[in-house]
Design a protein around this motif. Structure first.
Motif, PDB file in Angstrom:
ATOM      1  N   ARG A 294       0.722  -1.200  -0.043  1.00 32.52           N
ATOM      2  CA  ARG A 294      -0.021  -0.097  -0.037  1.00 32.52           C
ATOM      3  C   ARG A 294       1.171   1.341   0.213  1.00 32.52           C
ATOM      4  O   ARG A 294       0.707   2.214  -0.679  1.00 32.52           O
ATOM      5  CB  ARG A 294      -1.089  -0.098   1.303  1.00 32.52           C
ATOM      6  N   GLU A 295       1.993   1.151   0.985  1.00 29.87           N
ATOM      7  CA  GLU A 295       2.959   2.425   0.834  1.00 29.87           C
ATOM      8  C   GLU A 295       3.474   2.763  -0.576  1.00 29.87           C
ATOM      9  O   GLU A 295       3.487   3.753  -1.163  1.00 29.87           O
ATOM     10  CB  GLU A 295       3.902   1.935   1.871  1.00 29.87           C
ATOM     11  N   GLU A 298       0.623   4.092  -2.889  1.00 33.77           N
ATOM     12  CA  GLU A 298       0.583   5.559  -2.638  1.00 33.77           C
ATOM     13  C   GLU A 298       1.723   6.457  -3.099  1.00 33.77           C
ATOM     14  O   GLU A 298       1.467   7.478  -3.334  1.00 33.77           O
ATOM     15  CB  GLU A 298       0.427   5.731  -1.254  1.00 33.77           C
ATOM     16  N   GLN A 305       1.182  -0.261  -8.800  1.00 35.90           N
ATOM     17  CA  GLN A 305      -0.121   0.512  -9.241  1.00 35.90           C
ATOM     18  C   GLN A 305      -0.641  -0.241 -10.305  1.00 35.90           C
ATOM     19  O   GLN A 305      -2.020  -0.709 -10.334  1.00 35.90           O
ATOM     20  CB  GLN A 305       0.232   1.793  -9.838  1.00 35.90           C
TER      21      GLN A 305
END
Lengths: 395, 395
Positions: A294-295, A298, A305
């Motif tokens: 997730r990091e 982001e 992605q």
């Protein structure tokens, strides 16, 4: 519930009436005896008798007077929210959660035990321990035990037909718990339970008649509520979208085939695609690993992605097929993959829009469930309440 | 039907009771008054009153005495099969069909008018003509008009939202027919109607609670019956699987997008793939062309075989998605593509088996509907009967 039971005795007729009145009180209360009679098509005498019994059992209480329609202002009645508690269990893939849930879905106490790789009899021992702890903490009369668990469940028989990670096959969990604890038990797949929880306790204001809840977590599965009732299917397999093949000759799936939706849309699939298949990211590591992903997501890491948005598009394709078949406008997403947030949800929405008839897609509302509540616990409890009290979850 | 209508007056309670009794008689008859009381949870007095009214209206008749359970042998009652007729219409893509249908789905008279390219107001004129002809032939009291038609239909409002081949958009067909003929009208998509027909009149012996009927004809669409009720969806689009995209960047579809199921699994698609897209095989030619394709298929022509079996596999994939979502075990196929017979059905079955979880797929029964009856006519009539008499189609 069928309108025409096979054979109704006098006692069954009484029980039928009690359920009808309770359902009315639960859905519409505070409400007067006269209004209950109008809505249930029962006589006023029958309603008064039934209500007297419910007041005695302290399931229902009087809460003042309503507006008069000419004569004396009528006494209003409602179901007492914490008149009864249900022990709700979520036999998750990494931990078991137990909770005491009241009739309005408020959790009065909750505990969590890590599985730490236990399966078979050891995992069953953990279930017993959790129920015992809940029994110690219950300060209200208990209605029963509602269990939400992954896998294929025969809810009518209370049998777990297949729960791969716990190594349970044809486990008659309901009978085992009923005999041990002397309480009624309902067992339901966790994705089905989640749909019921969102339907029963989730929305404030008007409930939609139909909704689809889709879990994208370690596994992928759905639950469908139609006309206010949970859809079970002919073999309690409704919602098993995670094992519909979506990629011809795709990656191997834990179900034994290839290219199932789970192999491209689950948290597990995202990790596999980032780290290469075969990497062990089971049990305790997986949350940490998902956090790292997730990091990176982001931060805008292109590879992460691509993998995450592709997972969203695959899920969108499966949701499009469900909307095409059932034309349900309310779709709620839950599970660990939803923590990838708005860009992931947008990829789901975009694919749904591309794949379904414009006339249908334009009215579809796809949102993410509030992550604060344990949906499997709440939904399994809701099912137990329905079976014991006839508390419906219809509008 | 909701158990809790918004507001029930005394008159509505009576109507509710009449429907409950009729439903019981229709589903279970011949049956005694006492048995009706037991099954409906109504009092014996209420049942006797309601039955007296139904005997007066000649909707119900006495048919001898049943076995005694101690006292006097009870009089048995049943719904008179041809007590009422419904005008059933099928607004097909090449012809309009009208029929007089009785309460058990027996067709008393049927007529067919070729459309010959008419659309808009001219097509509407054809509908009026067909109703007038049926009115002339009806020798029993009429309940109303049931219309089955392709396209997206708002059944609650009786509005055809979109029927591409007739050039109808937002046509309030129910109101037009109600005003012109003074009869109640129900309008329903033909694929939904077919599912209801198969459910209501199709199976002898025990009805399944759930079934999926899939039409593979000029277009592709489905109808779903769940718990004995036709699934409409939130916008009356349930079953619109023909316009779910199944081929990325596939052939253009008449709905305006690309790669919809219809572009690969319909009779139209089969012709397109054999003759090249853009060839005109609309209207009267198409049946002849499909017959030629079938002959070539039966001769073992490799190209035709490949196209037809591929169409079957695509349909199987869509059915697998529906089974994954709803776990419905009874699937009935109908429409012109079914005339390719067993090899085509085998290709559907094979793909369903490959694409769904073994535990679910093993119980699925995929069959072809009896081609002798007009399913759209029968299903639209069944819906009208349900709306007017509450004759259910639940078990």
């Amino acid at each position: 519930m069928s309108l025409l039971p096979t054979k109704a005795t006098h006692r069954q007729t009484r029980e039928f009436n009690v359920r009808l009145v309770l359902r009315c009180l639960y859905d519409l209360g505070p409400v007067s005896r006269a209004e209950i009679a109008r809505r249930t098509h029962l006589t006023r005498t029958t309603v008064s008798d039934v209500v007297a019994g419910l007041l005695d059992e302290e399931l229902v209480e009087e809460v003042g007077r309503g507006p008069s329609s000419g004569g004396k202002a009528p006494i209003l009645l409602r179901v007492v929210p914490d008149a009864r508690l249900v022990i709700g269990l979520d036999l998750g893939e990494e931990a078991f959660t137990g909770a005491l849930v009241d009739l309005r879905g408020t959790i009065h106490h909750e505990e969590r035990i890590a599985i730490e790789g236990r399966d078979g009899t050891a995992a069953l021992g953990l279930v017993y321990r959790l129920v015992e702890r809940m029994l110690e903490r219950a300060e209200r009369p208990l209605l029963g035990i509602g269990v939400g668990t992954p896998g294929v469940i025969d809810t009518a028989g209370g049998v777990i037909r297949w729960a791969v990670n716990l190594d349970w096959q044809d486990l008659a969990l309901a009978s085992l718990l009923e005999r041990r604890f002397g309480l009624p038990v309902q067992v339901v797949n966790d994705c089905r339970a989640a749909a019921l929880a969102i339907y029963a306790f989730g929305a404030t204001g008007s409930r939609p008649a139909n909704l689809i809840a889709v879990k994208a977590g370690k596994g992928v599965g759905a639950g469908i509520v139609m006309g206010g009732e949970l859809v079970h299917g002919d073999g309690y397999g409704a919602g098993e979208i995670g094992h519909v093949v979506v990629v011809e000759d795709g990656d191997p799936c834990r179900c034994g085939r290839r290219g199932c939706l789970e192999t491209v849309a689950s948290a597990h699939a995202i990790m596999d695609h980032l780290e290469g298949p075969g990497t062990d990211h089971g049990s305790d590591d997986s949350e940490a690993t998902l956090d790292q992903a997730r990091e990176a997501f982001e931060r805008g890491d292109a590879r992460v992605q691509s993998v995450v948005l592709s997972a969203g598009r695959y899920l969108g394709g499966a949701i499009a097929a469900m909307i095409g078949a059932m034309d349900i406008h309310r779709v709620v997403l839950h599970g660990s993959v939803t923590t990838f947030g708005e860009p992931w949800v947008a990829s789901v929405r975009e694919r749904v829009g591309q794949r379904t008839l414009g006339l249908l897609a334009s009215d579809v509302d796809i949102s993410v469930a509030d992550s604060g509540s344990n949906l499997a616990v709440l939904g399994a409890s809701a099912l137990l309440m329905t079976s014991q009290l006839g508390l419906s979850l219809t509008r």
